[in-house]
Write an enzyme that holds these catalytic residues in place. Sequence first.
Site, short mmCIF file in Angstrom:
data_model
loop_
_atom_site.label_atom_id
_atom_site.label_comp_id
_atom_site.label_asym_id
_atom_site.label_seq_id
_atom_site.Cartn_x
_atom_site.Cartn_y
_atom_site.Cartn_z
N ASP A 149 0.01 -0.81 22.80
CA ASP A 149 0.19 0.19 22.86
C ASP A 149 -0.21 -0.29 24.60
O ASP A 149 -0.55 -0.85 25.12
CB ASP A 149 -0.94 0.68 22.17
CG ASP A 149 -2.68 0.33 21.76
OD1 ASP A 149 -3.04 -1.29 22.28
OD2 ASP A 149 -3.37 1.03 22.12
N HIS A 480 4.15 -7.71 17.76
CA HIS A 480 4.27 -6.43 17.95
C HIS A 480 3.52 -6.34 19.31
O HIS A 480 2.67 -5.57 19.87
CB HIS A 480 3.63 -5.37 16.73
CG HIS A 480 2.52 -4.01 16.97
ND1 HIS A 480 4.15 -3.04 16.27
CD2 HIS A 480 2.05 -2.95 17.74
CE1 HIS A 480 3.58 -1.75 16.13
NE2 HIS A 480 1.82 -1.78 17.26
N ASP A 526 6.62 -12.82 10.95
CA ASP A 526 6.40 -13.28 12.30
C ASP A 526 7.47 -11.39 12.81
O ASP A 526 9.13 -11.41 12.58
CB ASP A 526 7.30 -13.88 12.93
CG ASP A 526 7.76 -13.79 14.62
OD1 ASP A 526 7.23 -12.73 15.13
OD2 ASP A 526 8.96 -14.51 14.53
N GLU A 535 -0.14 -8.69 16.29
CA GLU A 535 -0.39 -7.82 17.52
C GLU A 535 0.01 -8.80 18.54
O GLU A 535 -0.85 -10.10 18.62
CB GLU A 535 -0.87 -6.31 17.75
CG GLU A 535 -0.33 -5.60 19.04
CD GLU A 535 -1.62 -4.39 18.27
OE1 GLU A 535 -1.87 -3.85 17.70
OE2 GLU A 535 -1.12 -3.30 19.57
O1 9MR Z 1 -8.24 -5.60 17.50
C1 9MR Z 1 -8.81 -4.89 16.99
C2 9MR Z 1 -9.14 -5.61 15.38
O2 9MR Z 1 -10.23 -6.50 14.87
C3 9MR Z 1 -9.56 -3.96 13.88
O3 9MR Z 1 -9.59 -4.19 12.77
C4 9MR Z 1 -7.80 -3.12 14.22
C5 9MR Z 1 -8.23 -2.04 13.19
O4 9MR Z 1 -9.87 -1.14 13.71
O5 9MR Z 1 -8.19 -2.30 15.58
C6 9MR Z 1 -7.87 -3.74 16.08
O6 9MR Z 1 -7.43 -3.32 17.54
C7 9MR Z 1 -6.66 -2.61 17.66
C8 9MR Z 1 -6.86 -1.02 18.32
O7 9MR Z 1 -7.35 -0.07 17.76
C9 9MR Z 1 -5.91 -0.89 19.22
N1 9MR Z 1 -4.91 -1.58 20.34
C10 9MR Z 1 -4.39 -2.36 19.03
C11 9MR Z 1 -5.62 -3.34 18.80
C12 9MR Z 1 -4.49 -4.53 17.87
O8 9MR Z 1 -4.38 -4.51 17.04
#
Ligand code: 9MR
Length: 553
Positions: A149, A480, A526, A535
């Site tokens: 993002d 992602h 994947d 991601e």
């Molecule tokens: O890395 C984060 C993971 O540990 C959490 O479980 C998750 C849900 O809260 O969020 C992940 O972080 C994401 C973030 O909220 C937004 N940018 C992408 C991150 C990776 O997925």
Amino acid sequence: MIALNQVGYLTDAVKKAVLTKGNSFQVFQIVDGENKAVLEKKAEAFGMDEASQDEVSIADFSEITQAGIYFIKDNTGDISYRFAIGDDIYQPLQKDLLKALYYQRCGCALEEKHAGVYTHACCHTGEAKLWENHEISKEVNGGWHDAGDFGRYISPAAVAVAHLLYAYMLFPESFQEEINIPESGNGVPDILNECRYELEWMLKMQDEEGGAYHKLTSAMHADFMMPEEDKSQFYLFPVSSMATADYAASMALASRVYAAYDKAFADKMMDAAKKAWSWLEKHPEYIGFKNPENCNTGEYDDVCDKDERLWAAAEMFVATGEGKYQNVLKELCKENLGKTDFGWTDVSGLASMAILTDAKKQAEEGIRQEFRDIILAEADRLVKLREECGYMVAMKPEDYVWGSNMVVLNRAMLMVLACTMLEKTETDEKNSEIEDSQLKMQKKLYENTALAQMHYLLGTNAVGYSYVTGYGENAYKNPHNRPTECDGIELPMAGWVSGGPSGIPYDETAIQNIPQGTPPMKCYLDHVMCYSLNEITIYWNSPAVFVTAYFNR
Ligand code: 9MR
Ligand code: ZN
């Protein structure tokens, strides 16, 4: 399947591949570049691996020490991906893991000269509004996109920068080569150039009272588009104590590292750190962050900020040597904090890192001893975990959470930290020969455990993927990541660590496609839409830079 590190193995390291049950008789050959079998051996049955539910055997080919390209063939005709043996095999990997962060730069164009085919125009340059008062706008451009993002968040930023700065401080000899970024050649190591891009942005993320805004994002995640096409309004979300403590810690650390290159910049960061610290003193209570209604970007929420405050106290103390910070550190040491973790939820391990790697050894002996005991005990626990796992990774079934590769890599970081603690400096007391050889053995064990984590990441796992783009014959290809999906280029840039399997998948695609009851190590796809499995983030790459830098010395 034959699972192994698809990048390869260091010459003098333990080298093991995993054969799954299909390869019934478990005799294997190591075949070299001239198609010649250079070793034939029996694999050793391991039994059932818990996290994958695979029945596995281990093929040990540690005796091959001749640099080259090889593959493994077994008596059922199964053939492995190719891998290398050599001493410099992780060097390109380290460079690309770091270069990946350059591709996350926000608020500037990525030019062909540095980005190759992955160029894009300048993105996200408007002013941001305070979420709580839309009348007020600020210029807060810059920094790295956090992940797939376009958001930018203080806690993950602080942690990623810290991993990188420690990598540089501890293993500077691994960062002599340039990585072709705009600042390359300016007399400053590129790792510091790249981190500065993030730090300059972080400096803008502090309010007048010293608090750090929790995050800078749009209200909702952008649809899939190139960064420069995203014209949504960005907002500064309220200050949290977690972000502010992480902010103080990382700024204090950075001020230490940059002092030798740019005194004014270092001083500016120390002022920011002190301001953040005063804010923390004025706000001893936990101020968390929850997404307001109508906002779905990352939350990075926590339930406690004691670990962040511990890290801040440790960094402030090491940077200034002032007793008042050590007092806070001592107070916080009475809390039940792990002190072994380096991720954004639990940063208490970074306090250990600060205290134990302080060349001046400023902390009281008792405190140093406490941290040391904790790190070595954890290292021993991880060695055991690794021995209990058929894929030889220090992970339990329940450790496969969202971003499990961060757990894998943070544990590798801990093993590396433990290794550095066993290295004697000139000022240390001399050991007897027996003590010396014991230390050496212990260090080897720790190194091999750190490497085992890398082997898992690069292919020694139950799905047979290398979780780093561009590294390995079967590297994953569909992260992602918005630019990767939208730039019209088939392959992603090399050097991105995937989040990896999650025993509980959260995104729709994963939920629909992974059958219930799939063992956690196999809960991976994947697929570009699998944000909970595939991601990329800045803080999943940063520990990998730290670990590879150790082995590339
Ligand atoms: O890395 C984060 C993971 O540990 C959490 O479980 C998750 C849900 O809260 O969020 C992940 O972080 C994401 C973030 O909220 C937004 N940018 C992408 C991150 C990776 O997925
Ligand atoms: Zn941007």
